[in-house]
Design a protein around this motif. Sequence first.
Motif, PDB file in Angstrom:
ATOM      1  N   GLN A  30       0.894  -1.272  -0.118  1.00  0.00           N
ATOM      2  CA  GLN A  30       0.026  -0.134  -0.059  1.00  0.00           C
ATOM      3  C   GLN A  30       0.774   1.246  -0.116  1.00  0.00           C
ATOM      4  O   GLN A  30       0.373   2.536  -0.277  1.00  0.00           O
ATOM      5  N   ASN A  31       2.247   1.223   0.353  1.00  0.00           N
ATOM      6  CA  ASN A  31       2.969   2.098   0.210  1.00  0.00           C
ATOM      7  C   ASN A  31       3.481   2.498  -1.146  1.00  0.00           C
ATOM      8  O   ASN A  31       4.338   3.577  -1.386  1.00  0.00           O
ATOM      9  N   HIS A  32       3.103   1.702  -2.208  1.00  0.00           N
ATOM     10  CA  HIS A  32       3.625   2.055  -3.492  1.00  0.00           C
ATOM     11  C   HIS A  32       2.525   3.054  -4.301  1.00  0.00           C
ATOM     12  O   HIS A  32       1.580   3.482  -4.145  1.00  0.00           O
ATOM     13  N   CYS A  33       3.516   3.625  -5.076  1.00  0.00           N
ATOM     14  CA  CYS A  33       2.893   4.521  -6.267  1.00  0.00           C
ATOM     15  C   CYS A  33       2.749   3.715  -7.643  1.00  0.00           C
ATOM     16  O   CYS A  33       4.032   2.937  -8.091  1.00  0.00           O
ATOM     17  N   VAL A  34       1.653   3.589  -8.148  1.00  0.00           N
ATOM     18  CA  VAL A  34       1.483   2.903  -9.474  1.00  0.00           C
ATOM     19  C   VAL A  34       1.259   4.060 -10.439  1.00  0.00           C
ATOM     20  O   VAL A  34       0.474   5.043 -10.120  1.00  0.00           O
ATOM     21  N   ALA A  35       1.982   4.307 -11.425  1.00  0.00           N
ATOM     22  CA  ALA A  35       1.857   5.439 -12.494  1.00  0.00           C
ATOM     23  C   ALA A  35       1.639   4.718 -14.129  1.00  0.00           C
ATOM     24  O   ALA A  35       2.362   3.878 -14.067  1.00  0.00           O
ATOM     25  N   TRP A  36       1.240   5.551 -14.939  1.00  0.00           N
ATOM     26  CA  TRP A  36       0.971   5.510 -16.178  1.00  0.00           C
ATOM     27  C   TRP A  36       1.841   6.505 -16.904  1.00  0.00           C
ATOM     28  O   TRP A  36       1.740   7.623 -16.430  1.00  0.00           O
ATOM     29  N   PHE A  37       2.811   6.202 -17.947  1.00  0.00           N
ATOM     30  CA  PHE A  37       3.224   6.908 -18.504  1.00  0.00           C
ATOM     31  C   PHE A  37       2.968   6.657 -20.049  1.00  0.00           C
ATOM     32  O   PHE A  37       2.574   5.740 -20.294  1.00  0.00           O
ATOM     33  N   ARG A  38       3.573   7.573 -20.899  1.00  0.00           N
ATOM     34  CA  ARG A  38       3.499   7.550 -22.454  1.00  0.00           C
ATOM     35  C   ARG A  38       4.537   8.275 -22.976  1.00  0.00           C
ATOM     36  O   ARG A  38       5.221   8.978 -22.663  1.00  0.00           O
ATOM     37  N   GLN A  39       4.617   7.467 -24.266  1.00  0.00           N
ATOM     38  CA  GLN A  39       5.964   8.159 -25.000  1.00  0.00           C
ATOM     39  C   GLN A  39       5.454   8.022 -26.495  1.00  0.00           C
ATOM     40  O   GLN A  39       5.148   6.600 -26.914  1.00  0.00           O
ATOM     41  N   ALA A  40       5.305   8.967 -27.110  1.00  0.00           N
ATOM     42  CA  ALA A  40       4.936   9.009 -28.665  1.00  0.00           C
ATOM     43  C   ALA A  40       6.459   8.990 -29.306  1.00  0.00           C
ATOM     44  O   ALA A  40       7.585   9.425 -28.890  1.00  0.00           O
ATOM     45  N   PRO A  41       6.477   8.640 -30.595  1.00  0.00           N
ATOM     46  CA  PRO A  41       7.507   8.582 -31.494  1.00  0.00           C
ATOM     47  C   PRO A  41       8.129   9.865 -31.604  1.00  0.00           C
ATOM     48  O   PRO A  41       7.712  10.929 -31.705  1.00  0.00           O
ATOM     49  N   GLY A  42       9.496   9.994 -30.990  1.00  0.00           N
ATOM     50  CA  GLY A  42      10.073  11.311 -31.307  1.00  0.00           C
ATOM     51  C   GLY A  42      10.026  12.144 -30.157  1.00  0.00           C
ATOM     52  O   GLY A  42      10.521  13.488 -30.158  1.00  0.00           O
ATOM     53  N   LYS A  43       9.203  11.555 -28.981  1.00  0.00           N
ATOM     54  CA  LYS A  43       8.803  12.574 -27.912  1.00  0.00           C
ATOM     55  C   LYS A  43       9.376  11.854 -26.669  1.00  0.00           C
ATOM     56  O   LYS A  43       9.725  10.930 -26.586  1.00  0.00           O
ATOM     57  N   GLU A  44       9.406  12.860 -25.741  1.00  0.00           N
ATOM     58  CA  GLU A  44       9.791  12.281 -24.297  1.00  0.00           C
ATOM     59  C   GLU A  44       8.709  11.639 -23.638  1.00  0.00           C
ATOM     60  O   GLU A  44       7.583  11.863 -24.000  1.00  0.00           O
ATOM     61  N   ARG A  45       9.047  10.613 -22.841  1.00  0.00           N
ATOM     62  CA  ARG A  45       8.235   9.983 -22.199  1.00  0.00           C
ATOM     63  C   ARG A  45       7.436  11.216 -21.217  1.00  0.00           C
ATOM     64  O   ARG A  45       8.115  11.795 -20.487  1.00  0.00           O
ATOM     65  N   GLU A  46       6.158  10.924 -20.980  1.00  0.00           N
ATOM     66  CA  GLU A  46       5.581  11.723 -20.129  1.00  0.00           C
ATOM     67  C   GLU A  46       4.479  11.117 -19.210  1.00  0.00           C
ATOM     68  O   GLU A  46       4.022  10.190 -19.604  1.00  0.00           O
TER      69      GLU A  46
END
Length: 132
Positions: A30-46
């Motif tokens: 329960q102390n964890h953070c779970v996150a979603w990121f995305r990365q499009a071609p030629g762009k940084e992961r956000e």
Amino acid sequence: QVQPVESGGGSVEAGGSLKLSCAVSAATSQNHCVAWFRQAPGKEREGVASLYLRYGVSFYSDFVGGRFTLSHDRNNDIVYLQMNNLKLEDTAMYYCTASVTAQLVYVGGRRCPLSSSEYGNWGQGTQVTVSS
């Protein structure tokens, strides 16, 4: 650490919906953070959205604009990202990640961060393609 496993990506027309799943390890506390990121071609992961499992507190990037919703199936250790009203610019590879050491940020309360540098345990990703 057990790597998160994403699923649920696919191709959809603009305005459509997809529900991504992230299977996390049963050891994810329960102390964890779970996150979603995305990365499009030629762009940084956000960062897209994060969930602090202890309190069920979510945090979304501004571009989400109320279109996405996180949820947590505690019995099956799955974190879902429901994405509605998808736009062309949502096309990207979506990654799930989890961390017990991510430094919480304060945005109207403690939230899990949306900085990729706070996370080190990444899934393989699932592709989301939105077409017109």
